[in-house]
Design an enzyme around this catalytic site. Sequence first.
Site, PDB file in Angstrom:
ATOM      1  N   TYR A  89       0.548  -1.180  -0.319  1.00  0.00           N
ATOM      2  CA  TYR A  89      -0.342  -0.426  -0.113  1.00  0.00           C
ATOM      3  C   TYR A  89       0.856   1.070  -0.030  1.00  0.00           C
ATOM      4  O   TYR A  89       0.355   2.328  -0.851  1.00  0.00           O
ATOM      5  CB  TYR A  89      -0.925  -0.100   1.092  1.00  0.00           C
ATOM      6  CG  TYR A  89      -2.297  -1.040   1.012  1.00  0.00           C
ATOM      7  CD1 TYR A  89      -3.683  -0.777   0.352  1.00  0.00           C
ATOM      8  CD2 TYR A  89      -1.860  -2.232   1.813  1.00  0.00           C
ATOM      9  CE1 TYR A  89      -4.133  -1.595   0.733  1.00  0.00           C
ATOM     10  CE2 TYR A  89      -2.924  -3.501   1.302  1.00  0.00           C
ATOM     11  CZ  TYR A  89      -3.916  -3.032   1.120  1.00  0.00           C
ATOM     12  OH  TYR A  89      -4.791  -4.260   0.880  1.00  0.00           O
ATOM     13  N   GLU A 140      -2.817  -7.581  -2.367  1.00  0.00           N
ATOM     14  CA  GLU A 140      -3.812  -6.739  -2.673  1.00  0.00           C
ATOM     15  C   GLU A 140      -2.896  -4.723  -3.186  1.00  0.00           C
ATOM     16  O   GLU A 140      -1.653  -5.258  -2.894  1.00  0.00           O
ATOM     17  CB  GLU A 140      -3.995  -6.211  -1.053  1.00  0.00           C
ATOM     18  CG  GLU A 140      -4.775  -7.569  -0.202  1.00  0.00           C
ATOM     19  CD  GLU A 140      -5.206  -7.882   1.076  1.00  0.00           C
ATOM     20  OE1 GLU A 140      -4.219  -6.592   1.961  1.00  0.00           O
ATOM     21  OE2 GLU A 140      -4.897  -7.796   1.710  1.00  0.00           O
TER      22      GLU A 140
END
Length: 485
Positions: free
Chosen positions: A304, A382
């Site tokens: 992220y 992710e």
Amino acid sequence: ESAEATTASLRFPPGFVWGAATAAYQIEGAAAEDGRTPSIWDTFSHTPGRVLNGDTGDIAADHYHRFRDDVALMSDLRLGAYRFSVSWSRVQPTGRGPAVQRGLDFYRQLVDELLAKGITPVATLYHWDLPQDLEDVGGWTVRDTTERFAEYAAIMAGALGDRVPFWTTLNEPWCSAFLGYGSGVHAPGRTEPDSALKAVHHLNLAHGKAIGALRSVLPAAAQTSITLNLHQIRPLSSSPADLDAARRIDAVGNRVFLGPILSGDYPADLLADTAHLVDWEALVRDGDLAEISRPIDLLGINYYTPTLVSDSTAHTGDPEVPRNDGHGASDHSPWPGSEHVAFHLPPGETTAMRWAVDASGLYDLLMRVHREHPGLPLMVTENGAAYDDYLSPEGTVNDPQRIAYLHGHLSAVHRALADGADVRGYFLWSLMDNFEWAYGYSKRFGAVYVDFSTQRRIPKQSAHWYAAVARDNVLPDLPEEDGES
Ligand code: PNW
């Protein structure tokens, strides 16, 4: 703007997997239905003060009752794959003993629905929701939990092995160990550095034993993996003290998993940095490392934001560099043995999580793993961003920032592919807005907007954009921003 945001149309390799990801506790709801019992996240979210606004996953996005509609939505979005997790206590309520048929049936129906739409199921066995009964006898701090996990893995492989081609043991064991037992911002909310390190070893061992169990049950063609939230660590300066801070965080953030899983050993510097906290000699028994390093077919990487660190004695009070470790507020460190490290918010744009946007971090991370473990297939399991999305009066959700974020990070993946990294696919976090752990429903990561009062799903602009990328296997130029609207 990063260089990554301005590149021309980029084609991905044939067969590149375009997916989206979710996790059971974040979307399913139906917390007490069909025999499911509480997990540590049910207990935690029902403990006042633990989750923002007292939110719980009791109902979440009600996916348990709406999975057929949700799979239809995935099909509209042209997803090639869907990464979901299994709620352990839905299948094995006490974490031991025979499986509950209704629980298995739910996942079998979900998988069959996916297969009927041509969407590849990717199953994660553990995305943080340990059965509470197992936590009550020690949770991840005790060795018995590793045996329980291997049994559960065998049950799931027996139930779904004929139809699920990709299996992941654990999602982000760093979070389970260090946020769960170290800083306490995640379930079970314990703040014991020694327990966090015991949890790390038992999570690694549980992974290894589960790989063994999966391999003995699954067809040979099935692929096994683990997903790590590797930290792309950047030292604040090149001073020896800051470089040593980066080394320490790399040890307890990355190499604590990469070492035993991929190379069969814990790093010597990690053992030294944490020797005062835990007795590694007693913790790691003969044969453990051989078990932990069983071969895997793929490594899943979640990314992220980068991690900017300095030695805290060198930069304390520097007003130019705001403090932010991105891990929530706690007086307890999630980095045992590295208490003299400060975390900083990198300059520039941030998301609603107050996480810096830096796509080059994903490139650097993929290239690092590629360099250190050449030939290991990688999957971005992710990547995504939370923004303050809202439904317009016209009924649309316009999220140009998320499109820009995804564009930048997909460009980084493309660049890593061009430079030789064997990246097999990309999973957007998340398919839909959901229960964002300690932040409850206040942070929206979805490509699909969820109105939690009606459970209506509305694909955001980014979902339509991502559907076109998946359809064409090409990343187009970033659309011009249409200014104020
Ligand atoms: C991951 N950190 O969580 C999880 O796998 C998802 O379930 C979650 O919704 C998503 O990322 C967004 O947060 C993380 O503090 C939570 O470093 C915290 C951290 C990393 C990942």
